[in-house]
Design a protein around this motif. Structure first.
Motif, mmCIF file in Angstrom:
data_model
loop_
_atom_site.group_PDB
_atom_site.id
_atom_site.type_symbol
_atom_site.label_atom_id
_atom_site.label_comp_id
_atom_site.label_asym_id
_atom_site.label_seq_id
_atom_site.Cartn_x
_atom_site.Cartn_y
_atom_site.Cartn_z
ATOM 1 N N GLU A 134 0.866 -1.184 0.000
ATOM 2 C CA GLU A 134 0.000 0.000 0.000
ATOM 3 C C GLU A 134 0.900 1.231 0.000
ATOM 4 O O GLU A 134 1.733 1.395 0.892
ATOM 5 N N TYR A 135 0.721 2.094 -1.002
ATOM 6 C CA TYR A 135 1.683 3.178 -1.205
ATOM 7 C C TYR A 135 0.997 4.418 -1.755
ATOM 8 O O TYR A 135 -0.145 4.387 -2.234
ATOM 9 N N SER A 136 1.732 5.519 -1.721
ATOM 10 C CA SER A 136 1.385 6.747 -2.432
ATOM 11 C C SER A 136 2.683 7.407 -2.864
ATOM 12 O O SER A 136 3.757 7.089 -2.338
ATOM 13 N N ILE A 137 2.579 8.308 -3.823
ATOM 14 C CA ILE A 137 3.749 8.931 -4.428
ATOM 15 C C ILE A 137 3.615 10.443 -4.364
ATOM 16 O O ILE A 137 2.560 10.991 -4.691
ATOM 17 N N VAL A 138 4.687 11.098 -3.936
ATOM 18 C CA VAL A 138 4.753 12.557 -3.944
ATOM 19 C C VAL A 138 5.829 12.965 -4.933
ATOM 20 O O VAL A 138 7.002 12.616 -4.761
ATOM 21 N N LYS A 139 5.434 13.690 -5.971
ATOM 22 C CA LYS A 139 6.396 14.189 -6.959
ATOM 23 C C LYS A 139 6.688 15.660 -6.667
ATOM 24 O O LYS A 139 5.783 16.498 -6.713
ATOM 25 N N ASN A 140 7.925 15.956 -6.371
ATOM 26 C CA ASN A 140 8.322 17.347 -6.184
ATOM 27 C C ASN A 140 8.654 17.987 -7.517
ATOM 28 O O ASN A 140 9.240 17.356 -8.395
ATOM 29 N N LEU A 184 0.338 14.296 4.385
ATOM 30 C CA LEU A 184 -0.059 13.060 3.725
ATOM 31 C C LEU A 184 0.121 11.864 4.654
ATOM 32 O O LEU A 184 -0.740 10.977 4.726
ATOM 33 N N ALA A 185 1.230 11.845 5.372
ATOM 34 C CA ALA A 185 1.487 10.744 6.301
ATOM 35 C C ALA A 185 0.394 10.625 7.353
ATOM 36 O O ALA A 185 0.072 9.519 7.808
ATOM 37 N N MET A 186 -0.202 11.752 7.727
ATOM 38 C CA MET A 186 -1.199 11.774 8.797
ATOM 39 C C MET A 186 -2.629 11.575 8.300
ATOM 40 O O MET A 186 -3.555 11.522 9.106
ATOM 41 N N GLN A 187 -2.824 11.449 6.989
ATOM 42 C CA GLN A 187 -4.178 11.366 6.436
ATOM 43 C C GLN A 187 -4.357 10.086 5.621
ATOM 44 O O GLN A 187 -4.169 10.089 4.406
ATOM 45 N N PRO A 188 -4.729 8.973 6.278
ATOM 46 C CA PRO A 188 -4.869 7.699 5.571
ATOM 47 C C PRO A 188 -5.828 7.758 4.383
ATOM 48 O O PRO A 188 -5.622 7.062 3.386
ATOM 49 N N VAL A 189 -6.838 8.591 4.458
ATOM 50 C CA VAL A 189 -7.801 8.670 3.362
ATOM 51 C C VAL A 189 -7.158 9.194 2.084
ATOM 52 O O VAL A 189 -7.648 8.926 0.977
ATOM 53 N N MET A 190 -6.035 9.910 2.225
ATOM 54 C CA MET A 190 -5.362 10.508 1.076
ATOM 55 C C MET A 190 -4.216 9.652 0.545
ATOM 56 O O MET A 190 -3.590 10.006 -0.445
ATOM 57 N N ARG A 191 -3.903 8.540 1.205
ATOM 58 C CA ARG A 191 -2.752 7.730 0.801
ATOM 59 C C ARG A 191 -3.112 6.249 0.768
ATOM 60 O O ARG A 191 -4.270 5.877 0.944
ATOM 61 N N ASP A 192 -2.112 5.426 0.511
ATOM 62 C CA ASP A 192 -2.181 3.959 0.592
ATOM 63 C C ASP A 192 -2.903 3.295 -0.576
ATOM 64 O O ASP A 192 -3.030 2.077 -0.611
ATOM 65 N N GLN A 193 -3.387 4.066 -1.537
ATOM 66 C CA GLN A 193 -4.127 3.476 -2.656
ATOM 67 C C GLN A 193 -3.501 3.818 -4.007
ATOM 68 O O GLN A 193 -4.178 3.885 -5.014
ATOM 69 N N GLY A 194 -2.191 4.055 -3.978
ATOM 70 C CA GLY A 194 -1.495 4.352 -5.221
ATOM 71 C C GLY A 194 -1.692 5.765 -5.725
ATOM 72 O O GLY A 194 -1.413 6.057 -6.888
ATOM 73 N N GLN A 195 -2.147 6.665 -4.845
ATOM 74 C CA GLN A 195 -2.338 8.058 -5.266
ATOM 75 C C GLN A 195 -0.995 8.713 -5.587
ATOM 76 O O GLN A 195 0.025 8.399 -4.989
ATOM 77 N N THR A 196 -1.035 9.647 -6.526
ATOM 78 C CA THR A 196 0.143 10.414 -6.902
ATOM 79 C C THR A 196 -0.168 11.897 -6.773
ATOM 80 O O THR A 196 -1.211 12.361 -7.240
#
Length: 288
Positions: A134-140, A184-196
Motif C-alpha cells: 500500500e503506497y502513495s507517491i509525492v512528486k516534487n 499526507l502521512a497523517m491522512q490515511p484517506v489521502m494515501r495507501d491506494q497508489g495516489q500520486t
C-alpha cells in the motif's frame, strides 16, 4: 502509528521530521540516519534515532521493524543502477514488515525526458503498482531553495543561464514539500491506494519572469542569456554534477519541468509560498 523517515538528516528529511512532530507525538517518529555522527540534529527531539543503510539489509530491516508507514526519501546519487538497488532493498523490507510507503519522487519522469535519473522515477511507480504494497507517491517540482545562494553568482553574471529557452520551470520550497509530505502521512484517506501528488507553486515561471523577479529583489539587473546544455555542463563540471544538471535542463527545454497542480493545497489546506516571497526573504536573511 509508527513512522519511519529515511534520509532524515538531509535537507528535506529533517524538515519532514520537524513538521511531523507537530502532528503526532515525537515517540511515534523514528528517523533513519546513514551517518550517526549527524544524529545530533535531533538532540532537541524525543524521536527514535536508528542506523539506516540502504545497502545493508540487516540494518534496513531493523530500521523498518515495527513501523506502520515508511517515508522513503531516496539518496542523492546519479548512479541509476545504485538508486534502483536501493529502492528494491527498501521495497523488500517494507513488504516483509507489512508496512505502508510514501515514495518521495521528482516530476522529471516522462518517457521522453533526457534527465539521467528519469528512468528511476519512471520505474518506481510501475514497480510499486505490482508490489502489493500500500503506497502513495509525492512528486516534487524543482526546489526553489538553491536559487537563494545562486543569486550572488547571477548578480556577477548579470544573467540567468539555464538552457531552457522559452519554456517555464515549476518550483516548490523544501519547507512546503516537507509540510505536504507530513500532512499526507497523517491522512490515511489521502494515501495507501497508489495516489500520486505533484507538489508545486500555483504558477510556473519562464526565465524572463524569473530574471525580472530576481532583479527587483536584488536591485541588480539580471537578464536571461541561456547557454547551451554542453556549455552549462562545462561551467558546473567542477561541482561534480554539471552533466547531470544539464540533462535535467534539457528536459526543461522540452517543457517537461513546467507542470503545476493544486495538490499542495489539497494536502495542507494552505497556499504554497511563491517564488518572489521566498527569494526576497532568503536574500535578505543571507545578507544579514
Amino acid at each position: 502509528m509508527k513512522y519511519l523517515i529515511t534520509g532524515a538528516t538531509g535537507n528535506l528529511g529533517e524538515k519532514v521530521t520537524r513538521w511531523l512532530r507537530t502532528m503526532t507525538s515525537e515517540n511515534n517518529i523514528r528517523v533513519g540516519i546513514h551517518n550517526l555522527k549527524k544524529a545530533n540534529k535531533f538532540d532537541d527531539l524525543a524521536v527514535e534515532k536508528v542506523k539506516l543503510d540502504y545497502f545493508d539489509l540487516d540494518t534496513l530491516q531493523k530500521a523498518v521493524s515495527g513501523v506502520d508507514l515508511v517515508v522513503y526519501i531516496p539518496s542523492l546519487t546519479y548512479d541509476l543502477q545504485k538508486r534502483i538497488t536501493e529502492f528494491e532493498n527498501v521495497l523488500q523490507v517494507v513488504k516483509n514488515a507489512k508496512a505502508k510507503l510514501i515514495f518521495v519522487s521528482f516530476f522529471a519522469d516522462q518517457e521522453n525526458n533526457p534527465f539521467v535519473m528519469s528512468p528511476f522515477y519512471a520505474y518506481v511507480p510501475r514497480r510499486l503498482a505490482s508490489s502489493n504494497v500500500e503506497y502513495s507517491i509525492v512528486k516534487n517540482s524543482l526546489y526553489a531553495d538553491p536559487l537563494v545562494p545562486y543569486l550572488e553568482e547571477l548578480i556577477k553574471r548579470k544573467n540567468i543561464i539555464y538552457p531552457v529557452g522559452t519554456q517555464p520551470l515549476s518550483f516548490i520550497t523544501r519547507n512546503d514539500s516537507a509540510h505536504a509530505i507530513a500532512c499526507l502521512a497523517m491522512q490515511p484517506v489521502m494515501r495507501d491506494q497508489g495516489q500520486t501528488y505533484l507538489l508545486s507553486m500555483d504558477k510556473n515561471y519562464n526565465m524572463v519572469e524569473l530574471s525580472y523577479i530576481m532583479s527587483r529583489i536584488t536591485d541588480h539587473k539580471i537578464g536571461y542569456a541561456p547557454v547551451t546544455t554542453t556549455e552549462f555542463a562545462k561551467i558546473y563540471a567542477q561541482e561534480g554534477d554539471g552533466k547531470e544538471l544539464a540533462s535535467m535542463y534539457a528536459g526543461g527545454a522540452k517543457g517537461l519541468l513546467s507542470a503545476t497542480s493544486d495538490d499542495f493545497h489539497r494536502l495542507t489546506g494552505r497556499e504554497p509560498e511563491e517564488v518572489e516571497h521566498f527569494l526576497r526573504n532568503g536574500y535578505q536573511i543571507a545578507r544579514l
